[in-house]
Scaffold this motif. Structure first.
Motif, PDB file in Angstrom:
ATOM      1  N   GLN A  59      -4.198   1.085  -2.000  1.00 34.10           N
ATOM      2  CA  GLN A  59      -3.576  -0.168  -2.434  1.00 34.10           C
ATOM      3  C   GLN A  59      -3.586  -0.274  -3.962  1.00 34.10           C
ATOM      4  OE1 GLN A  59      -5.913  -2.903   0.359  1.00 34.10           O
ATOM      5  NE2 GLN A  59      -3.824  -3.697   0.572  1.00 34.10           N
ATOM      6  N   TYR A  90      -4.475   4.918   3.416  1.00 34.22           N
ATOM      7  CA  TYR A  90      -3.777   3.865   2.663  1.00 34.22           C
ATOM      8  C   TYR A  90      -4.492   3.652   1.308  1.00 34.22           C
ATOM      9  CZ  TYR A  90      -1.722   2.760   7.217  1.00 34.22           C
ATOM     10  OH  TYR A  90      -1.071   2.816   8.420  1.00 34.22           O
ATOM     11  N   ALA A 119       0.842  -1.194   0.000  1.00 30.03           N
ATOM     12  CA  ALA A 119       0.000   0.000   0.000  1.00 30.03           C
ATOM     13  C   ALA A 119       0.875   1.241   0.000  1.00 30.03           C
ATOM     14  CB  ALA A 119      -0.934   0.011   1.208  1.00 30.03           C
TER      15      ALA A 119
END
Length: 282
Positions: free
Chosen positions: A280, A278, A223
């Motif tokens: 990804q 985060y 991430a």
């Protein structure tokens, strides 16, 4: 014979004794000075004799007897260290080729007291940089919800309070910061999954949970982390930075964004509110 002897005795008795001769000093020769007769030496009085018996001295006490000598135990001779054995040389860790995902960090051993402030990345972020991290999966209590943009902060805070109360009731210690996974966004609002990391003992059947609460696992894998340190009302500016970065790098990402609340959601206007965002990649 008798008469002869008597006559001899008589003759002997009649002999007169010799007269003592008075000696007179000789007269000196003419022209010589008369000799002075030595005078009798002066009589020096005799020195007093020391007392034959000295005065008695005080009696000195007898010296104390010396302390007895205690024998000391014999110390054994030190043993010499043996020759050091050479240690095998550990090869340096091999790095993955460029473009390959980073290896997952080793699983952390669970301690008796979980850390309620632990983050998924395991380290603090930097607001002036973008980190590529590896998220470690954690067991979480999950609760679905939705809200409008105006009520988003309040709905998230209420969801986390409900999950904390459920974890306490079930006897599951909190093991990390709360999370929210935004699964869908519209112009009117968003749908989310509120998550709270907990510690579940291995081999123990988790207890029954309350309505709507599930036991799941947090997102894991590679991430990109963006750090937001500002009021929650300004989080749109952080997402604008994320969008510009992804377009500049031509990075395709999953549709779901994950927020991790390092600070407690108490005041949406807190200028020190810290949130990890985060993203990804696909």
């Amino acid at each position: 014979m008798a008469s002869l002897l008597n006559g001899m005795v008589v003759a002997q008795t009649r002999v007169a004794p010799p007269v003592a001769v008075e000696s007179a000093p000789l007269a000196p020769p003419p022209g010589a000075s008369p000799v002075q007769m030595p005078s009798a030496p002066a009589q020096t009085p005799p020195a007093p004799m020391p007392d034959s018996q000295p005065s008695p001295q005080p009696v000195q006490p007898a010296p104390p007897p010396p302390n007895p000598v205690v024998p000391q135990p014999v110390q054994p001779a030190p043993t010499l260290p043996g020759p050091a054995e050479p240690q095998p040389v550990q090869p340096p860790p091999s790095l993955p080729p460029p473009g390959q995902p980073l290896p997952a960090p080793p699983a952390q051993q669970q301690t008796s007291v979980p850390d309620p402030n632990a983050t998924l990345a395991g380290k603090r972020g930097d607001s002036s940089d973008i980190d590529e991290v590896m998220l470690a999966p954690k067991p979480v209590l999950s609760l679905s919800g939705q809200a409008s943009w105006d009520q988003g902060f309040q709905r998230l805070s209420e969801s986390f309070n409900a999950l904390r109360a459920e974890a306490q009731r079930a006897g599951l210690p909190v093991a990390g910061r709360p999370l929210s996974l935004f699964v869908e966004t519209t112009d009117d609002g968003f749908r989310f999954e509120a998550m709270l990391p907990v510690a579940v003992p291995a081999g123990v059947q988790p207890p029954a949970l309350g309505p709507g609460v599930r036991l799941g696992t947090s997102p894991a894998g590679r991430a990109l982390r963006f750090l937001h340190v500002a009021p929650y009302d300004d989080i749109d500016s952080t997402y604008e930075t994320i969008t510009a970065y992804l377009e500049a790098k031509s990075i395709a990402v999953k549709d779901a964004f994950l927020e991790e609340y390092v600070s407690d959601l108490r005041d949406p206007g807190d200028p020190n509110l810290e949130i990890n965002v985060y993203v990804q990649p696909k």
